[in-house]
Write an enzyme that holds these catalytic residues in place. Structure first.
Site, PDB file in Angstrom:
ATOM      1  N   HIS A 109       0.701  -1.101  -0.008  1.00 18.29           N
ATOM      2  CA  HIS A 109      -0.157   0.110   0.027  1.00 18.29           C
ATOM      3  C   HIS A 109       0.534   0.824   0.188  1.00 18.29           C
ATOM      4  O   HIS A 109       0.385   2.071  -0.541  1.00 18.29           O
ATOM      5  CB  HIS A 109      -1.180   0.084   0.583  1.00 18.29           C
ATOM      6  CG  HIS A 109      -1.641  -1.198   0.779  1.00 18.29           C
ATOM      7  ND1 HIS A 109      -2.424  -0.902   0.233  1.00 18.29           N
ATOM      8  CD2 HIS A 109      -2.097  -2.167   2.208  1.00 18.29           C
ATOM      9  CE1 HIS A 109      -3.354  -2.242   0.525  1.00 18.29           C
ATOM     10  NE2 HIS A 109      -3.365  -2.468   1.690  1.00 18.29           N
ATOM     11  N   ASP A 115      -3.662 -10.806  -2.101  1.00 14.33           N
ATOM     12  CA  ASP A 115      -3.930 -10.137  -0.791  1.00 14.33           C
ATOM     13  C   ASP A 115      -5.173 -10.247  -1.063  1.00 14.33           C
ATOM     14  O   ASP A 115      -5.577  -9.735  -1.731  1.00 14.33           O
ATOM     15  CB  ASP A 115      -2.913  -8.893  -0.503  1.00 14.33           C
ATOM     16  CG  ASP A 115      -2.568  -8.178   0.936  1.00 14.33           C
ATOM     17  OD1 ASP A 115      -1.937  -9.265   1.518  1.00 14.33           O
ATOM     18  OD2 ASP A 115      -4.489  -7.669   1.601  1.00 14.33           O
TER      19      ASP A 115
HETATM   20  O1  LIG Z   1      -3.809  -6.296   4.952  1.00 11.64           O
HETATM   21  C1  LIG Z   1      -3.841  -4.984   4.782  1.00 11.64           C
HETATM   22  C2  LIG Z   1      -3.800  -3.572   4.808  1.00 11.64           C
HETATM   23  C3  LIG Z   1      -4.465  -3.580   6.326  1.00 11.64           C
HETATM   24  C4  LIG Z   1      -4.965  -1.846   6.563  1.00 11.64           C
HETATM   25  C5  LIG Z   1      -5.952  -1.717   6.749  1.00 11.64           C
HETATM   26  C6  LIG Z   1      -5.775   0.312   6.282  1.00 11.64           C
HETATM   27  C7  LIG Z   1      -6.023   0.324   7.811  1.00 11.64           C
HETATM   28  C8  LIG Z   1      -5.221  -0.974   9.176  1.00 11.64           C
HETATM   29  C9  LIG Z   1      -4.615  -1.741   8.392  1.00 11.64           C
HETATM   30  N1  LIG Z   1      -4.445  -2.545   9.064  1.00 11.64           N
HETATM   31  C10 LIG Z   1      -4.471  -3.185  10.225  1.00 11.64           C
HETATM   32  O2  LIG Z   1      -5.329  -2.350  10.643  1.00 11.64           O
HETATM   33  C11 LIG Z   1      -3.262  -4.258  11.063  1.00 11.64           C
HETATM   34  C12 LIG Z   1      -1.979  -4.128  10.545  1.00 11.64           C
HETATM   35  C13 LIG Z   1      -1.147  -5.391  11.005  1.00 11.64           C
HETATM   36  C14 LIG Z   1      -1.953  -6.060  12.296  1.00 11.64           C
HETATM   37  C15 LIG Z   1      -3.242  -5.976  13.215  1.00 11.64           C
HETATM   38  C16 LIG Z   1      -4.317  -4.827  11.855  1.00 11.64           C
HETATM   39  O3  LIG Z   1      -4.947  -4.478  12.446  1.00 11.64           O
HETATM   40  C17 LIG Z   1      -6.153  -5.520  12.109  1.00 11.64           C
HETATM   41  C18 LIG Z   1      -7.418  -4.869  12.547  1.00 11.64           C
HETATM   42  C19 LIG Z   1      -8.135  -6.538  12.346  1.00 11.64           C
HETATM   43  C20 LIG Z   1      -8.369  -7.260  11.436  1.00 11.64           C
HETATM   44  C21 LIG Z   1      -7.014  -7.581  10.876  1.00 11.64           C
HETATM   45  C22 LIG Z   1      -6.310  -6.258  11.078  1.00 11.64           C
HETATM   46  N2  LIG Z   1      -2.932  -4.858   3.394  1.00 11.64           N
HETATM   47  O4  LIG Z   1      -3.249  -6.218   2.349  1.00 11.64           O
HETATM   48 ZN   LIG Z   2      -4.001  -7.591   3.181  1.00 10.42          ZN
END
Ligand SMILES: O=C(/C=C/c1ccccc1NC(=O)c1ccccc1Oc1ccccc1)NO
Ligand SMILES: [Zn+2]
Length: 368
Positions: free
Chosen positions: A134, A169
């Protein structure tokens, strides 16, 4: 795959640095130690990653972003400088102390893998801690601070005329698509969930690239609940069509595991077997291939998936029983390698998927 022709980028320091990313606690260690516990290291050439230099990162990222990012990383959390927001720092991309070193380490690992392919040292190179698709030229996004995928592709472009990027992904690989949307030298192909309000919000089928890059960006928008059979089916059709039309000389795959059944993103219903069938199609092309990780928030399933894919690359069959090792307790209650699909309904109707495929075939006709 002749084993010595597989490069595995790893060092204990590198794993420790990646583990320090609080939001993915120990994921890098879990992946590496499961690969090691299954005895797969002896089939690969293990190489320690180098750190990416400022110049390495500046091949894609702006100096303004890099110097701000380095500054706030030195100061850690309390660096809520006003301009941080314009660089995407804070909120989704929290500034933990040392996050710059983490990003430079991951970028260096992906560059180390790409250099192995560019120099003909290997046929397949693996960096499961990479795949942060991203990040933009001057903005962190979606928990991605440096776009190691773009840096890896730029490195391969030093040697290969045409590079195919495939993003498996759950989320649209927007940072990589943006970086190459104006060039016909890199095709970006992304399979992802496309739904109102779902991050990053881009990646509709109508996004085909711009200028001389028009028709060289390909998006396959999918809905919740898709399982192995339909996913592999549409992947197979699109991959074959793109490969025979674009004739790539090298391939980069981002295998974010947040598409798996049981992931907290709770969207798709895939298993490592389904992703493995997609990987087999790519490996069948026998082209220099870079494999990267990405998302994947059910840590044990992510380790299961990337270990399974590593074994596929090595033509090794793995026992179902998870071998005894430091993280064995994380694999309960069954302690097996397989991921069981959930009983969620598939909201992708076949007629719509046929329509998506027909539109992509139509667009491919314009690829010079
Ligand atoms: O996986 C992704 C993007 C994740 C993402 C997108 C927008 C804002 C935050 C993001 N990533 C996270 O929040 C994130 C990153 C690492 C570990 C846990 C994370 O939270 C969650 C929260 C709930 C479910 C999954 C993941 N891109 O491939
Ligand atoms: Zn993802």
């Amino acid at each position: 795959m002749a084993s010595s022709r597989v490069l595995y980028v790893h060092s204990d320091d590198y794993v420790r640095t990646c583990d320090s990313m609080a939001r993915l606690p120990h994921r890098a260690s879990m992946v590496h130690l499961l690969i090691k516990a299954y005895g797969l290291l002896k089939f690969m050439r293990v190489i320690a990653p180098r750190m990416a230099s400022h110049d390495d990162l500046a091949a894609f990222h702006s100096d303004a972003y890099l110097s701000h990012f380095e500054l706030v990383s030195r100061e850690g959390e309390d660096a809520d400088l006003p301009e941080s927001q314009q660089y995407g720092l804070g909120y989704d991309c929290p500034v933990m102390e040392g996050v710059f070193e983490y990003a430079a380490a991951v970028a260096g690992a992906t560059l180390t893998a790409a250099e192995g392919l560019r120099n003909g040292v290997c046929d397949v190179a693996l960096n499961w801690a990479g795949g942060w698709h991203h990040a933009k030229k001057d903005e962190a996004s979606g928990f991605c601070y440096v776009n190691d995928v773009v840096l890896g592709i730029l490195k391969l472009r030093e040697q290969f005329q045409r590079v195919l990027y495939i993003d498996f992904d759950l989320h649209h690989g927007d940072g990589v698509e943006d970086a190459f949307s104006f060039t016909p030298k890199v095709v970006t192909l992304s399979f992802h969930k496309f739904s109102p309000g779902f991050f990053p919000g881009t990646g509709d089928i109508a996004e085909v690239g711009l200028g001389r890059g028009r028709f060289y960006s390909i998006n396959v928008p999918l809905s919740d609940g898709i399982a192995d059979e339909k996913y592999v089916d549409i992947c197979h059709s699109v991959l074959q069509a793109v490969n025979t039309t674009f004739l790539p000389e090298a391939v980069v795959c981002q295998f974010g595991a947040d598409t798996l059944a049981g992931d907290p993103m709770c969207s798709f219903n895939l298993t490592p077997k389904g992703l493995g069938q997609c990987l087999q199609i790519v490996l069948g092309w026998q082209k220099p291939t870079l494999l990267l990780g990405g998302g994947g928030y059910h840590l044990a399933n992510t380790a299961r998936c990337w270990t399974y894919l590593t074994a596929l690359v090595l033509d090794q069959v793995l026992a179902s029983e998870i071998p005894e090792h430091q993280f064995f307790p994380e694999y309960g209650p069954d302690y097996v390698l397989e991921v069981t699909p959930g009983c969620r309904s598939d909201t992708n109707n076949p007629a719509h998927l046929d329509q998506v495929l027909a539109e992509i075939r139509e667009n491919l006709k314009h690829m010079a």
